[in-house]
Enzyme design. Structure first.
Site, PDB file in Angstrom:
ATOM      1  N   GLU A  94      -7.738   5.543   0.024  1.00  0.00           N
ATOM      2  CA  GLU A  94      -8.069   6.373  -1.265  1.00  0.00           C
ATOM      3  C   GLU A  94      -7.333   6.357  -2.488  1.00  0.00           C
ATOM      4  O   GLU A  94      -6.227   5.682  -2.441  1.00  0.00           O
ATOM      5  CB  GLU A  94      -7.452   8.038  -0.478  1.00  0.00           C
ATOM      6  CG  GLU A  94      -8.230   8.295   0.878  1.00  0.00           C
ATOM      7  CD  GLU A  94      -7.679   9.714   1.316  1.00  0.00           C
ATOM      8  OE1 GLU A  94      -6.592  10.167   0.888  1.00  0.00           O
ATOM      9  OE2 GLU A  94      -8.476  10.344   2.236  1.00  0.00           O
ATOM     10  N   CYS A 114      -0.850   1.735   6.697  1.00  0.00           N
ATOM     11  CA  CYS A 114       0.612   1.635   6.217  1.00  0.00           C
ATOM     12  C   CYS A 114       1.069   0.623   7.256  1.00  0.00           C
ATOM     13  O   CYS A 114       1.172   0.906   8.426  1.00  0.00           O
ATOM     14  CB  CYS A 114       1.389   2.849   5.827  1.00  0.00           C
ATOM     15  SG  CYS A 114       2.692   2.477   5.313  1.00  0.00           S
ATOM     16  N   CYS A 118       6.976   6.302   8.587  1.00  0.00           N
ATOM     17  CA  CYS A 118       7.503   7.653   8.088  1.00  0.00           C
ATOM     18  C   CYS A 118       6.890   8.608   8.910  1.00  0.00           C
ATOM     19  O   CYS A 118       5.568   8.903   8.766  1.00  0.00           O
ATOM     20  CB  CYS A 118       7.287   7.775   6.600  1.00  0.00           C
ATOM     21  SG  CYS A 118       7.852   6.363   5.566  1.00  0.00           S
ATOM     22  N   CYS A 121       4.433  11.275   6.991  1.00  0.00           N
ATOM     23  CA  CYS A 121       3.170  11.053   6.156  1.00  0.00           C
ATOM     24  C   CYS A 121       1.800  10.564   7.051  1.00  0.00           C
ATOM     25  O   CYS A 121       1.928  10.155   8.084  1.00  0.00           O
ATOM     26  CB  CYS A 121       3.519   9.527   5.400  1.00  0.00           C
ATOM     27  SG  CYS A 121       2.326   9.273   4.528  1.00  0.00           S
ATOM     28  N   GLY A 165      -0.279   2.942   1.822  1.00  0.00           N
ATOM     29  CA  GLY A 165       0.468   1.585   2.065  1.00  0.00           C
ATOM     30  C   GLY A 165       1.892   1.520   1.448  1.00  0.00           C
ATOM     31  O   GLY A 165       2.320   2.294   0.523  1.00  0.00           O
ATOM     32  N   GLU A 166       2.710   0.662   1.630  1.00  0.00           N
ATOM     33  CA  GLU A 166       3.990   0.103   0.948  1.00  0.00           C
ATOM     34  C   GLU A 166       3.626  -1.004   0.067  1.00  0.00           C
ATOM     35  O   GLU A 166       3.551  -2.156   0.581  1.00  0.00           O
ATOM     36  CB  GLU A 166       4.873  -0.256   2.124  1.00  0.00           C
ATOM     37  CG  GLU A 166       6.226  -0.879   1.647  1.00  0.00           C
ATOM     38  CD  GLU A 166       6.988  -0.178   0.601  1.00  0.00           C
ATOM     39  OE1 GLU A 166       7.109  -0.665  -0.743  1.00  0.00           O
ATOM     40  OE2 GLU A 166       7.451   1.185   0.659  1.00  0.00           O
ATOM     41  N   SER A 197       6.295   2.950  -6.443  1.00  0.00           N
ATOM     42  CA  SER A 197       6.896   3.861  -5.412  1.00  0.00           C
ATOM     43  C   SER A 197       7.111   2.848  -4.131  1.00  0.00           C
ATOM     44  O   SER A 197       6.082   2.687  -3.558  1.00  0.00           O
ATOM     45  CB  SER A 197       6.467   5.224  -5.364  1.00  0.00           C
ATOM     46  OG  SER A 197       6.893   5.914  -4.492  1.00  0.00           O
ATOM     47  N   SER A 220      11.428   6.415  -2.730  1.00  0.00           N
ATOM     48  CA  SER A 220      11.115   7.672  -1.623  1.00  0.00           C
ATOM     49  C   SER A 220      12.485   7.510  -0.748  1.00  0.00           C
ATOM     50  O   SER A 220      12.547   6.896   0.233  1.00  0.00           O
ATOM     51  CB  SER A 220      10.011   7.320  -0.556  1.00  0.00           C
ATOM     52  OG  SER A 220       8.711   7.479  -1.315  1.00  0.00           O
ATOM     53  N   LEU A 221      13.151   8.697  -1.004  1.00  0.00           N
ATOM     54  CA  LEU A 221      14.577   8.513  -0.506  1.00  0.00           C
ATOM     55  C   LEU A 221      14.748   9.609   0.616  1.00  0.00           C
ATOM     56  O   LEU A 221      15.148   9.368   1.668  1.00  0.00           O
ATOM     57  CB  LEU A 221      15.650   9.007  -1.747  1.00  0.00           C
ATOM     58  CG  LEU A 221      17.064   8.773  -1.318  1.00  0.00           C
ATOM     59  CD1 LEU A 221      17.355   7.406  -0.752  1.00  0.00           C
ATOM     60  CD2 LEU A 221      18.091   9.446  -2.504  1.00  0.00           C
ATOM     61  N   HIS A 222      14.435  10.958   0.199  1.00  0.00           N
ATOM     62  CA  HIS A 222      14.309  11.993   1.331  1.00  0.00           C
ATOM     63  C   HIS A 222      15.583  12.157   2.013  1.00  0.00           C
ATOM     64  O   HIS A 222      15.840  13.461   2.543  1.00  0.00           O
ATOM     65  CB  HIS A 222      13.000  11.633   2.317  1.00  0.00           C
ATOM     66  CG  HIS A 222      11.971  11.505   1.649  1.00  0.00           C
ATOM     67  ND1 HIS A 222      11.107  12.034   0.577  1.00  0.00           N
ATOM     68  CD2 HIS A 222      11.187  10.264   1.840  1.00  0.00           C
ATOM     69  CE1 HIS A 222      10.307  11.563   0.174  1.00  0.00           C
ATOM     70  NE2 HIS A 222       9.988  10.384   0.955  1.00  0.00           N
ATOM     71  N   ASN A 296       3.242  19.007   1.828  1.00  0.00           N
ATOM     72  CA  ASN A 296       1.882  19.145   2.317  1.00  0.00           C
ATOM     73  C   ASN A 296       1.969  18.945   3.799  1.00  0.00           C
ATOM     74  O   ASN A 296       2.042  18.045   4.369  1.00  0.00           O
ATOM     75  CB  ASN A 296       0.896  18.420   1.876  1.00  0.00           C
ATOM     76  CG  ASN A 296       0.519  19.003   0.583  1.00  0.00           C
ATOM     77  OD1 ASN A 296       0.348  20.131   0.402  1.00  0.00           O
ATOM     78  ND2 ASN A 296      -0.485  18.147  -0.124  1.00  0.00           N
ATOM     79  N   CYS A 339      -2.841  10.239  -0.566  1.00  0.00           N
ATOM     80  CA  CYS A 339      -2.002   9.540  -1.355  1.00  0.00           C
ATOM     81  C   CYS A 339      -0.643   9.720  -0.801  1.00  0.00           C
ATOM     82  O   CYS A 339       0.362  10.405  -2.066  1.00  0.00           O
ATOM     83  CB  CYS A 339      -2.380   9.843  -2.927  1.00  0.00           C
ATOM     84  SG  CYS A 339      -3.258   8.701  -3.765  1.00  0.00           S
TER      85      CYS A 339
END
Length: 346
Positions: A94, A114, A118, A121, A165-166, A197, A220-222, A296, A339
């Protein structure tokens, strides 16, 4: 899917020149073909109008152009456009166009599925099938640029590698794609308008710094607490925050480029004072800004959007130390835009 002919876009300009010399032709013919493939973005040899019919047939006999095709395009009420992109081997990724009043951003994928795990995700639930080739990444940008011109009457202004993906797990192909996107022989976009990212792989962040890349970095810390981050992103057990921090300090030392932290706040996971204080401390190490992203939900499980009050507490605490923090509202909800976690990238 063609298994005998080589994808012509896998060849460099030098290799194309050498191919034509070997065919008894002039080297500059390789330059012409290269321009048609990248700058003029043609997908059929017959469209190369300043090339003789015999040469076009010879190319057809020896090569293929493995371009992407948009299987399905959805437009959201807020203007967001989601593309389901079919690759030459039938796999699908996508890409998304995210418009604001002043810009349009392409969110592009770098892998089918991916490599990481995570838990929040949707893409992570798809096993990694393969890396995307540089031309497949490039084509996503070309498609979104065309959509931007068609629907918003302006060219694409920004690109984020924040799709499936990473990116740092497909490093060489991503870098080659960015080189073509920024090259005058490709799309000629400024690298300052591109953000990569990553979920945070210290060794690869240092590699980018050593190579003095010109694009921007988002992480992407979170969570700035190892135990919580490992619960959210289990792979991060291999990359503790101390190592990540050191790689980011190295990045800034080498590039002088401010880092963006992508940070989703979830109810009951990282919406407490301890988590806020940890992020504030982490943000003091390297010049940065923070995107607090509305989540989301992908199911009714443990990951649910935190309250606005919790987001406000984050913004207030970061503001006190001079770190800009913006709340990014989710985009394209009515089309289930993927995404990773889409946000308003204005």
């Amino acid at each position: 899917m063609n298994t005998t002919k080589k994808d012509i876009r896998a060849l460099t300009k030098i290799q194309l020149r050498e191919f034509f010399v070997a065919q008894g032709d002039k080297a500059f013919r390789g330059n012409q073909i290269y321009e048609w493939l990248w700058s003029k973005k043609v997908y059929n040899f017959d469209d190369m109008t300043n090339i003789s019919k015999e040469t076009r047939q010879m190319l057809e006999d020896n090569f293929v152009i493995n371009h992407i095709k948009v299987d399905q395009m959805q437009r959201s009420e807020d203007g967001t456009v989601k593309n389901a992109v079919r690759l030459y081997d039938g796999l699908v990724v996508e890409s998304v166009l995210i418009p604001t009043a002043t810009r349009t951003t392409a969110c592009v994928s770098s892998q089918v599925g991916c490599s990481l795990d995570c838990n929040f995700c949707a893409t992570a639930r798809l096993k990694r099938m393969r890396n995307l080739n540089p031309d497949e990444i490039y084509d996503q940008v070309v498609v979104i640029d065309n959509e931007s011109r068609l629907y918003f009457d302006r060219p694409l202004s920004n690109i984020v590698f924040m799709g499936m993906g990473e990116p740092l797990m497909n490093y060489n192909n991503v870098i080659k794609a960015i080189e073509m996107i920024t090259s005058p022989e490709g799309l000629g976009m400024s690298p300052k308008r591109i953000t990569l990212s990553t979920s945070g792989i210290p060794k690869m962040i240092k590699k980018m710094a050593d190579e003095e890349v010109k694009f921007k970095l988002a992480v992407s810390l979170h969570s700035a607490i190892d135990e919580i981050r490992a619960e959210i992103m289990p792979f991060s057990k291999s990359f503790p925050l101390k190592e990540l921090r050191q790689s980011l300090e190295y990045w800034y030392l080498k590039t002088k480029s401010k880092i963006t932290y992508e940070y989703v706040v979830w109810k009951g996971i990282n919406d407490d004072k301890k988590s806020i204080d940890a992020l504030v401390k982490f943000c003091k190490y390297v010049p940065c800004k923070v995107n607090l992203i509305e989540y989301n939900p992908i199911d009714d499980g443990m990951f649910q959007q935190a309250s606005d009050a919790a987001l406000d507490e984050y913004v207030k605490a970061l503001d006190q130390i001079g770190v800009i923090a913006k709340v990014r509202r989710s985009r394209g909800k009515d089309i289930d835009a993927a995404c990773g976690q889409l946000a308003n990238k204005s």
